[in-house]
Design a protein around this motif. Structure first.
Motif, PDB file in Angstrom:
ATOM      1  N   LEU A   2       1.041  -1.275  -0.080  1.00 36.74           N
ATOM      2  CA  LEU A   2      -0.025   0.014  -0.103  1.00 36.74           C
ATOM      3  C   LEU A   2       0.976   1.090   0.059  1.00 36.74           C
ATOM      4  O   LEU A   2       1.895   1.188   0.634  1.00 36.74           O
ATOM      5  CB  LEU A   2      -0.879  -0.069   1.188  1.00 36.74           C
ATOM      6  N   CYS A   3       0.540   2.346  -0.695  1.00 37.88           N
ATOM      7  CA  CYS A   3       1.051   3.491  -0.717  1.00 37.88           C
ATOM      8  C   CYS A   3       1.101   4.211   0.706  1.00 37.88           C
ATOM      9  O   CYS A   3      -0.163   4.221   1.311  1.00 37.88           O
ATOM     10  CB  CYS A   3       0.696   4.260  -1.594  1.00 37.88           C
ATOM     11  N   ARG A   4       2.297   4.644   1.064  1.00 35.20           N
ATOM     12  CA  ARG A   4       2.321   5.263   2.496  1.00 35.20           C
ATOM     13  C   ARG A   4       1.274   6.607   2.470  1.00 35.20           C
ATOM     14  O   ARG A   4       0.668   6.530   3.629  1.00 35.20           O
ATOM     15  CB  ARG A   4       3.760   5.694   2.775  1.00 35.20           C
ATOM     16  N   ALA A   5       1.149   7.392   1.555  1.00 28.65           N
ATOM     17  CA  ALA A   5       0.373   8.481   1.356  1.00 28.65           C
ATOM     18  C   ALA A   5      -1.061   8.253   1.208  1.00 28.65           C
ATOM     19  O   ALA A   5      -1.837   8.862   1.818  1.00 28.65           O
ATOM     20  CB  ALA A   5       1.038   9.553   0.574  1.00 28.65           C
ATOM     21  N   CYS A   6      -1.091   7.671  -0.107  1.00 30.19           N
ATOM     22  CA  CYS A   6      -2.709   7.580  -0.083  1.00 30.19           C
ATOM     23  C   CYS A   6      -3.437   6.307   0.016  1.00 30.19           C
ATOM     24  O   CYS A   6      -4.582   6.015  -0.649  1.00 30.19           O
ATOM     25  CB  CYS A   6      -2.910   8.149  -1.666  1.00 30.19           C
ATOM     26  N   ASP A   7      -2.745   5.142   0.412  1.00 30.35           N
ATOM     27  CA  ASP A   7      -3.165   3.939   0.581  1.00 30.35           C
ATOM     28  C   ASP A   7      -3.430   3.010  -0.783  1.00 30.35           C
ATOM     29  O   ASP A   7      -4.442   2.143  -0.739  1.00 30.35           O
ATOM     30  CB  ASP A   7      -4.500   4.015   1.681  1.00 30.35           C
ATOM     31  N   ILE A  22       7.359   4.801  -7.849  1.00 30.95           N
ATOM     32  CA  ILE A  22       6.636   5.842  -7.205  1.00 30.95           C
ATOM     33  C   ILE A  22       5.184   5.361  -7.413  1.00 30.95           C
ATOM     34  O   ILE A  22       4.766   4.675  -8.249  1.00 30.95           O
ATOM     35  CB  ILE A  22       6.936   7.113  -7.900  1.00 30.95           C
ATOM     36  N   CYS A  23       4.254   6.122  -6.509  1.00 28.48           N
ATOM     37  CA  CYS A  23       2.798   5.841  -6.313  1.00 28.48           C
ATOM     38  C   CYS A  23       2.262   6.358  -7.799  1.00 28.48           C
ATOM     39  O   CYS A  23       2.360   7.530  -8.154  1.00 28.48           O
ATOM     40  CB  CYS A  23       2.317   6.365  -5.153  1.00 28.48           C
ATOM     41  N   PRO A  24       1.484   5.692  -8.549  1.00 26.48           N
ATOM     42  CA  PRO A  24       0.945   6.091 -10.006  1.00 26.48           C
ATOM     43  C   PRO A  24      -0.035   7.249  -9.464  1.00 26.48           C
ATOM     44  O   PRO A  24      -0.447   8.119 -10.361  1.00 26.48           O
ATOM     45  CB  PRO A  24       0.275   4.994 -10.349  1.00 26.48           C
ATOM     46  N   ARG A  25      -0.630   7.370  -8.391  1.00 27.28           N
ATOM     47  CA  ARG A  25      -1.723   8.204  -8.066  1.00 27.28           C
ATOM     48  C   ARG A  25      -1.158   9.576  -7.427  1.00 27.28           C
ATOM     49  O   ARG A  25      -1.466  10.731  -7.783  1.00 27.28           O
ATOM     50  CB  ARG A  25      -2.645   7.648  -7.096  1.00 27.28           C
ATOM     51  N   CYS A  26      -0.345   9.404  -6.304  1.00 33.29           N
ATOM     52  CA  CYS A  26       0.297  10.754  -5.725  1.00 33.29           C
ATOM     53  C   CYS A  26       1.725  10.830  -5.839  1.00 33.29           C
ATOM     54  O   CYS A  26       2.156  11.954  -5.256  1.00 33.29           O
ATOM     55  CB  CYS A  26      -0.153  10.783  -4.219  1.00 33.29           C
ATOM     56  N   LYS A  27       2.392  10.117  -6.257  1.00 33.21           N
ATOM     57  CA  LYS A  27       3.686  10.219  -7.039  1.00 33.21           C
ATOM     58  C   LYS A  27       4.669  10.216  -5.627  1.00 33.21           C
ATOM     59  O   LYS A  27       5.958  10.781  -5.631  1.00 33.21           O
ATOM     60  CB  LYS A  27       4.079  11.613  -7.602  1.00 33.21           C
ATOM     61  N   THR A  28       4.224   9.487  -4.594  1.00 30.59           N
ATOM     62  CA  THR A  28       5.116   9.402  -3.330  1.00 30.59           C
ATOM     63  C   THR A  28       6.260   8.101  -3.688  1.00 30.59           C
ATOM     64  O   THR A  28       5.436   7.149  -4.179  1.00 30.59           O
ATOM     65  CB  THR A  28       4.259   8.902  -2.269  1.00 30.59           C
ATOM     66  N   PRO A  29       7.448   8.373  -3.654  1.00 32.22           N
ATOM     67  CA  PRO A  29       8.240   7.420  -3.584  1.00 32.22           C
ATOM     68  C   PRO A  29       7.980   6.040  -2.719  1.00 32.22           C
ATOM     69  O   PRO A  29       7.664   6.406  -1.648  1.00 32.22           O
ATOM     70  CB  PRO A  29       9.715   7.871  -3.359  1.00 32.22           C
TER      71      PRO A  29
HETATM   72 ZN   LIG Z   1       0.056   7.257  -3.222  1.00 30.74          ZN
END
Ligand SMILES: [Zn+2]
Length: 201
Positions: A2-7, A22-29
């Motif tokens: 799961l992405c740390r920022a947006c799950d 990187i997360c495809p939705r929010c670009k968090t590494p």
């Molecule tokens: Zn994300």
């Protein structure tokens, strides 16, 4: 994972060298490459396999004591300890210095071949790779070359008081084997290897 920022649920996969996911939705590494240089590890594996045989069969210690010369190989050392009743120690030496490293090197060698030949894309290759990866931790815990290198250095210092001690060709091969396995395990990334299996999910 799961992405740390947006799950957002993202499936992990093997990345090429120097790439960050990187997360495809929010670009968090998400994670960096746990990169494993397959060719490098394969080369070190082959070197380790070549050194393994002389390291086990050639004398690691040569003692000159009042005119008599005695040599010991790793095998004989383990058997001699077992003969004196310390069979647990003998068994530990056999597993830690002979069986463990042998299995570990063979397992990594097989893994690299499976990756190189793309055999892991077939169900049978996949099954073999899963088994090898699952037992990797156990095998790397079983191989204790470093303990053996230290112990024969200590022994030779103690013996040097009353006998002339020489290191044989086996010591050289054994120490080289130890160094190569050390560098190989630094380069080897278990996480990266699991990544190959997730590639098609
Ligand atoms: Zn994300």
């Amino acid at each position: 994972m799961l992405c740390r920022a947006c799950d957002l649920a993202v499936s992990r996969r093997a990345l090429p060298s120097g790439v960050r996911a990187i997360c495809p939705r929010c670009k968090t590494p998400l994670y960096d490459t746990p990169y494993c240089a397959i060719d490098g590890v394969l080369a070190m594996c082959i070197a380790a396999l070549i050194l393994y045989i002389p390291a086990m069969l050639l004398p690691v210690l040569e003692m000159h004591f009042i005119g008599s010369v005695r040599t010991t190989t790793v095998w004989q050392g383990a058997l001699a300890v077992a003969d004196q009743g310390y069979w647990v120690v003998g068994l530990a030496v056999l597993i830690g210095a002979v069986v463990g490293p042998g299995l570990l090197i063979t397992s990594i060698f097989a893994q690299m071949l499976i990756i190189k030949t793309h055999y892991y894309r077939r169900p049978s290759g996949r099954r073999i790779l899963v088994v090898l990866l699952r037992y990797h931790k156990l095998l790397s815990q079983l191989s204790m070359l470093e303990i053996y290198v230290i112990s024969f250095l200590v022994t030779s210092f103690q013996l040097s008081d009353f006998a002339d001690v020489y290191f044989g060709m086996g010591t050289f091969c054994f120490t080289m084997l130890f160094l190569i396995v050390l560098f190989m395990l630094r380069e080897y990334k278990l996480e990266h290897m699991w990544g190959y299996l997730n590639e098609f999910e």
